[in-house]
Design a protein around this motif. Structure first.
Motif, PDB file in Angstrom:
ATOM      1  N   TYR A  67      10.175   0.238  -2.532  1.00 47.91           N
ATOM      2  CA  TYR A  67       9.816   1.264  -3.524  1.00 47.91           C
ATOM      3  C   TYR A  67       8.482   1.898  -3.153  1.00 47.91           C
ATOM      4  N   SER A  68       8.347   3.181  -3.478  1.00 49.20           N
ATOM      5  CA  SER A  68       7.093   3.894  -3.208  1.00 49.20           C
ATOM      6  C   SER A  68       6.430   4.290  -4.512  1.00 49.20           C
ATOM      7  N   LEU A  69       5.108   4.205  -4.530  1.00 45.40           N
ATOM      8  CA  LEU A  69       4.325   4.654  -5.686  1.00 45.40           C
ATOM      9  C   LEU A  69       3.438   5.830  -5.282  1.00 45.40           C
ATOM     10  N   ASN A  70       3.843   6.573  -4.235  1.00 46.93           N
ATOM     11  CA  ASN A  70       2.983   7.691  -3.827  1.00 46.93           C
ATOM     12  C   ASN A  70       3.013   8.788  -4.882  1.00 46.93           C
ATOM     13  N   ASP A  71       2.083   9.689  -4.788  1.00 44.90           N
ATOM     14  CA  ASP A  71       1.851  10.644  -5.874  1.00 44.90           C
ATOM     15  C   ASP A  71       3.056  11.516  -6.206  1.00 44.90           C
ATOM     16  N   PHE A  72       3.964  11.704  -5.235  1.00 48.55           N
ATOM     17  CA  PHE A  72       5.087  12.622  -5.443  1.00 48.55           C
ATOM     18  C   PHE A  72       6.302  11.935  -6.052  1.00 48.55           C
ATOM     19  N   LYS A  73       6.262  10.617  -6.133  1.00 52.71           N
ATOM     20  CA  LYS A  73       7.402   9.899  -6.694  1.00 52.71           C
ATOM     21  C   LYS A  73       7.338   9.890  -8.231  1.00 52.71           C
ATOM     22  N   HIS A  74       8.442   9.501  -8.850  1.00 48.31           N
ATOM     23  CA  HIS A  74       8.493   9.576 -10.320  1.00 48.31           C
ATOM     24  C   HIS A  74       7.497   8.639 -10.984  1.00 48.31           C
ATOM     25  N   SER A  92       0.790  -1.232   0.000  1.00 48.10           N
ATOM     26  CA  SER A  92       0.000   0.000   0.000  1.00 48.10           C
ATOM     27  C   SER A  92       0.827   1.289   0.000  1.00 48.10           C
ATOM     28  N   SER A  93       2.120   1.205   0.301  1.00 48.68           N
ATOM     29  CA  SER A  93       2.945   2.425   0.328  1.00 48.68           C
ATOM     30  C   SER A  93       4.422   2.054   0.421  1.00 48.68           C
ATOM     31  N   GLY A  94       5.279   3.061   0.296  1.00 45.75           N
ATOM     32  CA  GLY A  94       6.706   2.852   0.521  1.00 45.75           C
ATOM     33  C   GLY A  94       6.973   2.568   1.992  1.00 45.75           C
ATOM     34  N   THR A  95       6.238   3.250   2.858  1.00 48.61           N
ATOM     35  CA  THR A  95       6.344   3.003   4.302  1.00 48.61           C
ATOM     36  C   THR A  95       6.043   1.537   4.591  1.00 48.61           C
ATOM     37  N   ALA A  96       4.972   1.033   3.977  1.00 49.80           N
ATOM     38  CA  ALA A  96       4.591  -0.368   4.153  1.00 49.80           C
ATOM     39  C   ALA A  96       5.693  -1.288   3.634  1.00 49.80           C
ATOM     40  N   ILE A 131      18.369  12.353   6.886  1.00 52.14           N
ATOM     41  CA  ILE A 131      17.572  13.158   5.950  1.00 52.14           C
ATOM     42  C   ILE A 131      16.780  12.180   5.104  1.00 52.14           C
ATOM     43  N   THR A 132      15.506  12.079   5.398  1.00 48.40           N
ATOM     44  CA  THR A 132      14.650  11.149   4.672  1.00 48.40           C
ATOM     45  C   THR A 132      13.204  11.438   5.029  1.00 48.40           C
ATOM     46  N   ASP A 133      12.315  10.581   4.545  1.00 48.68           N
ATOM     47  CA  ASP A 133      10.902  10.676   4.872  1.00 48.68           C
ATOM     48  C   ASP A 133      10.640   9.895   6.163  1.00 48.68           C
ATOM     49  N   MET A 134       9.633  10.284   6.903  1.00 49.53           N
ATOM     50  CA  MET A 134       9.264   9.570   8.128  1.00 49.53           C
ATOM     51  C   MET A 134       9.025   8.081   7.842  1.00 49.53           C
ATOM     52  N   GLY A 135       8.609   7.798   6.622  1.00 53.26           N
ATOM     53  CA  GLY A 135       8.327   6.416   6.237  1.00 53.26           C
ATOM     54  C   GLY A 135       9.515   5.483   6.399  1.00 53.26           C
ATOM     55  N   THR A 136      10.712   6.016   6.367  1.00 49.74           N
ATOM     56  CA  THR A 136      11.903   5.176   6.570  1.00 49.74           C
ATOM     57  C   THR A 136      11.944   4.657   8.006  1.00 49.74           C
ATOM     58  N   ALA A 137      11.507   5.482   8.948  1.00 49.80           N
ATOM     59  CA  ALA A 137      11.647   5.145  10.371  1.00 49.80           C
ATOM     60  C   ALA A 137      10.430   4.435  10.955  1.00 49.80           C
ATOM     61  N   GLU A 163      17.305  -1.506   1.148  1.00 50.52           N
ATOM     62  CA  GLU A 163      17.460  -0.306   0.328  1.00 50.52           C
ATOM     63  C   GLU A 163      16.122   0.429   0.232  1.00 50.52           C
ATOM     64  N   ASP A 164      16.119   1.681   0.657  1.00 48.35           N
ATOM     65  CA  ASP A 164      14.946   2.546   0.527  1.00 48.35           C
ATOM     66  C   ASP A 164      15.065   3.277  -0.810  1.00 48.35           C
ATOM     67  N   CYS A 165      14.341   2.740  -1.806  1.00 45.99           N
ATOM     68  CA  CYS A 165      14.430   3.268  -3.178  1.00 45.99           C
ATOM     69  C   CYS A 165      13.234   4.158  -3.507  1.00 45.99           C
ATOM     70  N   ALA A 166      12.564   4.685  -2.485  1.00 44.37           N
ATOM     71  CA  ALA A 166      11.336   5.459  -2.706  1.00 44.37           C
ATOM     72  C   ALA A 166      11.561   6.633  -3.661  1.00 44.37           C
ATOM     73  N   GLN A 167      12.745   7.257  -3.569  1.00 45.71           N
ATOM     74  CA  GLN A 167      13.030   8.419  -4.417  1.00 45.71           C
ATOM     75  C   GLN A 167      13.878   8.027  -5.623  1.00 45.71           C
ATOM     76  N   ALA A 168      14.063   6.733  -5.826  1.00 38.06           N
ATOM     77  CA  ALA A 168      15.134   6.310  -6.740  1.00 38.06           C
ATOM     78  C   ALA A 168      14.678   5.399  -7.875  1.00 38.06           C
TER      79      ALA A 168
HETATM   80  C1  LIG Z   1       8.245   8.811   0.060  1.00 30.46           C
HETATM   81  C2  LIG Z   1       9.278   8.147   0.839  1.00 30.46           C
HETATM   82  C3  LIG Z   1       9.004   7.080   1.712  1.00 30.46           C
HETATM   83  C4  LIG Z   1       7.608   6.637   2.046  1.00 30.46           C
HETATM   84  O1  LIG Z   1       6.832   6.311   0.945  1.00 30.46           O
HETATM   85  P1  LIG Z   1       5.210   6.405   1.091  1.00 30.46           P
HETATM   86  O2  LIG Z   1       4.736   5.701  -0.127  1.00 30.46           O
HETATM   87  O3  LIG Z   1       4.858   7.840   1.148  1.00 30.46           O
HETATM   88  O4  LIG Z   1       4.853   5.680   2.335  1.00 30.46           O
HETATM   89  C5  LIG Z   1      10.059   6.447   2.339  1.00 30.46           C
HETATM   90  N1  LIG Z   1      11.321   6.836   2.148  1.00 30.46           N
HETATM   91  C6  LIG Z   1      11.639   7.864   1.340  1.00 30.46           C
HETATM   92  C7  LIG Z   1      13.065   8.233   1.155  1.00 30.46           C
HETATM   93  C8  LIG Z   1      10.625   8.573   0.668  1.00 30.46           C
HETATM   94  O5  LIG Z   1      10.943   9.611  -0.104  1.00 30.46           O
END
Ligand SMILES: *Cc1c(COP(=O)(O)O)cnc(C)c1O
Length: 420
Positions: free
Chosen positions: A206-213, A84-88, A110-116, A182-187
């Motif tokens: 990996y994240s598919l949230n609206d702000f990612k590529h 459901s998310s990158g956090t997940a 320096i990252t998104d809260m989703g990493t932690a 590996e947190d590839c949410a931005q990558a």
């Molecule tokens: C966006 C992001 C996340 C979390 O992804 P969500 O889909 O918003 O939960 C985690 N780590 C990094 C580095 C991000 O940029």
């Protein structure tokens, strides 16, 4: 950034230098930021197919199957769990790695809260290591220094799509029996020595949230080729129900982080766009770095020529000692020229956020600390380079609809605030 002074009739100063727009000159870039059309026929085709389906459930859903198939063409994982998310995705990875109370996880400040979030929900302890000054990825020496007998994993964040030093991190992880996540949410599309990020550690998220590529509103994926972790991914994101065996007899606690067919339909279509979007951004970012190489007071966003950084955004740093202005004035001048720029990124490093400063993770408390399973005190954590990066950084938006002409530096203007 483009120096089109001559073409657009901008005025020059007494010394003949181009005059900054904030001082009455004509903006160097008078063009509006190109708009992105992110969804189209590919997405519509999948959504139409989905509407005809009897079920929108992820397991054996054709849209989710297509998403996984296309994802695996780019990321050759044996085991994949769409979620459901990158956090997940990160939480699933850590659950699959059997992270538990008191375990320490080294990660980036320096990252998104989703990493932690997943680390904390497993009652484990995020330990922040400092970053490299110009790449903004984990400083391997500091990661090494923070390993203790309690360390169980490293979550490496490829910030802004810039690959971490994965060979060194993997070697360190293997030597100390740690799991490298590996947190590839931005990558999306980022390559380390030609290989897609996420596939060099033990598990990729990996994240598919609206702000990612690559996006479907909200969604995520987690993949692994590790036989200890991979086979657990599905259960770890689905209440510990085993869909493969068709049994519902949970052996451990796991949340429901399932994706659903509407998300998968859009994400499956988005996969077709990944290479064109990310290769374009990689090129624009490199062009900007080259154009900024000789600008006084500016430290370009560094990336390794052997890798591909996909610039989720471009983050330069100011060397304020070389400038006569502060960061706010610099950003205002850039904005005046028509450059999509802003000061900083997140307001402070993750450990400085109230939830960490107050250790208020669970009902205002941190049971782990109260039980003596950790003596971590986030009020005493310092990562000096990460703090300096956030204090001196200037964020510049790159977007794949920009043409090459969009990236240029007007020399006279760029030197306006230089001391020498
Ligand atoms: C966006 C992001 C996340 C979390 O992804 P969500 O889909 O918003 O939960 C985690 N780590 C990094 C580095 C991000 O940029």
């Amino acid at each position: 950034m483009k120096d089109t002074n001559a073409n657009h009739g901008g005025r020059t100063g007494a010394d003949g230098a181009e005059r900054l727009a904030v001082l009455g000159g004509t903006p160097a870039n008078p063009r509006p930021r190109p708009a992105l059309q992110r969804w189209g026929e590919a997405e519509r085709t999948q959504l139409d197919a989905m509407v005809a389906q009897p079920s929108l459930f992820y397991w054996r859903g054709p849209q989710t199957a297509l998403l996984v198939e296309r994802f695996r063409q780019a990321y050759p994982f044996q085991h994949v769990m769409p979620c459901s998310s990158g956090t997940a995705a990160i939480h699933i990875a850590l659950l699959a790695a059997d992270l538990g109370p008191g375990d320490e996880v080294i990660t980036a400040p320096i990252t998104d809260m989703g990493t932690a979030i997943g680390i904390l929900y497993q009652q484990a302890v995020p330990v922040f290591a400092d970053l490299e000054a110009d790449r903004y990825t984990l400083d391997v020496a500091d990661v090494r220094a923070k390993i203790t007998p309690r360390t169980k994993a490293i979550v490496a964040v490829h910030l802004c799509g810039n690959p971490c030093r994965l060979a060194e991190l993997r070697e360190l992880a293997d030597r100390h029996s740690l799991v490298l996540v590996e947190d590839c949410a931005q990558a999306w599309g980022a390559l380390y020595r030609g290989r897609p990020v996420g596939t060099l550690g033990h598990v990729g998220c990996y994240s598919l949230n609206d702000f990612k590529h690559i996006a479907c509103g909200d969604g995520g994926l987690v993949g692994s080729n590790d036989e200890r972790i991979g086979p657990r991914l599905q259960r770890c994101g689905d209440k510990a129900y085993d869909r493969v065996a068709g049994t519902r007899a949970p052996e451990f606690l796991a949340p429901n982080y399932r994706i659903s067919e509407p998300q998968s339909a859009v994400a499956a279509a988005q996969m077709l766009r990944m290479e064109s979007i990310t290769s374009r951004r990689a090129e624009l970012g490199l062009r900007l770095s080259a154009a900024l190489a000789d600008v006084p007071g500016v430290r370009p966003h560094a990336s390794d020529p052997a890798d591909r950084c996909t610039f989720w955004f471009y983050f330069l740093r100011l060397n304020l000692a070389e400038l006569t202005c502060d960061r706010q004035a610099f950003v205002a001048a850039l904005a005046g020229e028509g450059v999509p720029a802003s000061a900083g990124y997140i307001p402070g490093p993750v450990y400085a956020w109230p939830v960490f400063q107050n250790h208020s993770f669970f009902g205002g408390r941190w049971p782990l600390r109260e039980a003596g399973l950790t003596d971590m005190d986030y009020r005493r954590v310092r990562c000096p380079e990460a703090e300096a990066i956030l204090e001196t950084g200037v964020r510049i938006e790159i977007n794949q609809a920009m043409d090459n002409d969009y990236i240029a530096v007007g020399d006279g203007r760029a030197r306006h605030y230089a001391r020498r």
